[in-house]
Design a protein around this motif. Structure first.
Motif, PDB file in Angstrom:
ATOM      1  N   UNK A  24       0.890  -1.323   0.130  1.00 25.50           N
ATOM      2  CA  UNK A  24      -0.012   0.235   0.012  1.00 25.50           C
ATOM      3  C   UNK A  24       0.789   1.209   0.005  1.00 25.50           C
ATOM      4  N   UNK A  25       1.927   1.238   0.837  1.00 23.50           N
ATOM      5  CA  UNK A  25       2.922   2.431   0.848  1.00 23.50           C
ATOM      6  C   UNK A  25       3.491   2.605  -0.448  1.00 23.50           C
ATOM      7  N   UNK A  26       4.157   1.629  -1.200  1.00 23.59           N
ATOM      8  CA  UNK A  26       4.510   1.977  -2.647  1.00 23.59           C
ATOM      9  C   UNK A  26       3.538   2.087  -3.379  1.00 23.59           C
ATOM     10  N   UNK A  27       2.251   1.677  -3.482  1.00 23.66           N
ATOM     11  CA  UNK A  27       1.083   1.961  -4.200  1.00 23.66           C
ATOM     12  C   UNK A  27       0.769   3.583  -4.167  1.00 23.66           C
ATOM     13  N   UNK A  52      -0.064   8.255  -5.786  1.00 23.84           N
ATOM     14  CA  UNK A  52      -0.559   9.419  -4.897  1.00 23.84           C
ATOM     15  C   UNK A  52      -2.157   9.396  -4.585  1.00 23.84           C
ATOM     16  N   UNK A  53      -3.133   9.166  -5.482  1.00 23.66           N
ATOM     17  CA  UNK A  53      -4.551   9.085  -5.137  1.00 23.66           C
ATOM     18  C   UNK A  53      -5.116   8.324  -6.063  1.00 23.66           C
ATOM     19  N   UNK A  54      -6.348   7.858  -5.716  1.00 26.74           N
ATOM     20  CA  UNK A  54      -7.181   6.835  -6.410  1.00 26.74           C
ATOM     21  C   UNK A  54      -8.425   7.389  -6.500  1.00 26.74           C
ATOM     22  N   UNK A  55      -9.184   7.314  -7.563  1.00 22.12           N
ATOM     23  CA  UNK A  55     -10.524   8.142  -7.451  1.00 22.12           C
ATOM     24  C   UNK A  55     -11.513   7.241  -8.386  1.00 22.12           C
ATOM     25  N   UNK A  78      -3.125   8.057   0.866  1.00 22.15           N
ATOM     26  CA  UNK A  78      -2.334   7.696   2.168  1.00 22.15           C
ATOM     27  C   UNK A  78      -1.933   8.863   2.936  1.00 22.15           C
ATOM     28  N   UNK A  79      -2.056   9.024   4.140  1.00 25.90           N
ATOM     29  CA  UNK A  79      -1.656  10.039   4.991  1.00 25.90           C
ATOM     30  C   UNK A  79      -0.802   9.594   5.925  1.00 25.90           C
ATOM     31  N   UNK A  80       0.334  10.271   6.067  1.00 26.89           N
ATOM     32  CA  UNK A  80       1.207   9.557   7.207  1.00 26.89           C
ATOM     33  C   UNK A  80       0.805   9.557   8.733  1.00 26.89           C
ATOM     34  N   UNK A  81      -0.216  10.247   9.017  1.00 32.36           N
ATOM     35  CA  UNK A  81      -0.677  10.229  10.282  1.00 32.36           C
ATOM     36  C   UNK A  81      -2.090   9.556  10.427  1.00 32.36           C
ATOM     37  N   UNK A  82      -2.993   9.608   9.556  1.00 33.15           N
ATOM     38  CA  UNK A  82      -4.353   9.194   9.488  1.00 33.15           C
ATOM     39  C   UNK A  82      -4.213   7.813   8.819  1.00 33.15           C
ATOM     40  N   UNK A  83      -3.492   7.446   7.996  1.00 35.04           N
ATOM     41  CA  UNK A  83      -3.381   5.870   7.486  1.00 35.04           C
ATOM     42  C   UNK A  83      -3.956   6.280   5.951  1.00 35.04           C
ATOM     43  N   UNK A  84      -5.134   5.425   5.688  1.00 35.64           N
ATOM     44  CA  UNK A  84      -5.778   5.343   4.326  1.00 35.64           C
ATOM     45  C   UNK A  84      -6.950   6.352   4.573  1.00 35.64           C
ATOM     46  N   UNK A  85      -7.091   7.305   3.731  1.00 37.84           N
ATOM     47  CA  UNK A  85      -8.235   8.370   4.063  1.00 37.84           C
ATOM     48  C   UNK A  85      -9.032   8.195   2.577  1.00 37.84           C
TER      49      UNK A  85
END
Length: 120
Positions: free
Chosen positions: A22-25, A30-33, A49-56
């Motif tokens: 997931x991190x590499x993806x 950057x973003x999936x929509x 992916x947010x470094x503090x919140x995780x998957x947003x």
């Protein structure tokens, strides 16, 4: 969407492999929509992916204006945001029984966001 050398389905078997995947993806994409639109209604979602919140996951829903509405105000879209850790997302996928085993990662995010597919 092209699958990575280790597919997301293979990475599900390990917490660390899935986190790395997931991190590499999201480093690469950057973003999936995605979206779902019918004449009277729409839903749009984005995932990052947010470094503090995780998957947003951000879901925006609204009504499309159709026909003669007179002086009726345009309804405001409704925006909803949900954040989860990568591990919680992995567990959600593992416990969810997807009917179509050929789902892509984008399809899974669409299901998690609650966006119907084109067949619904």
């Amino acid at each position: 969407m092209a699958e990575e050398p280790t597919s997301w389905k293979e990475a599900l078997n390990s917490e660390k492999e899935f986190q790395d995947f997931i991190t590499n993806y999201f480093k690469e994409h950057k973003e999936l929509s995605g979206s779902y639109d019918i004449p009277s209604y729409y839903e749009h979602y984005t995932v990052h992916l947010d470094s503090h919140e995780g998957i947003v996951i951000t879901l925006t829903t609204g009504m499309n204006q159709t026909g003669d509405t007179g002086n009726a105000p345009t309804p405001m879209p409704f925006k909803q945001k949900e954040a989860m850790s990568i591990e919680d997302f992995r567990k959600l996928i593992l416990h969810k029984k997807f009917a179509d085993q050929n789902m892509s990662l984008a399809d899974v995010f669409q299901v998690v966001a609650g966006v119907p597919d084109a067949n619904n």
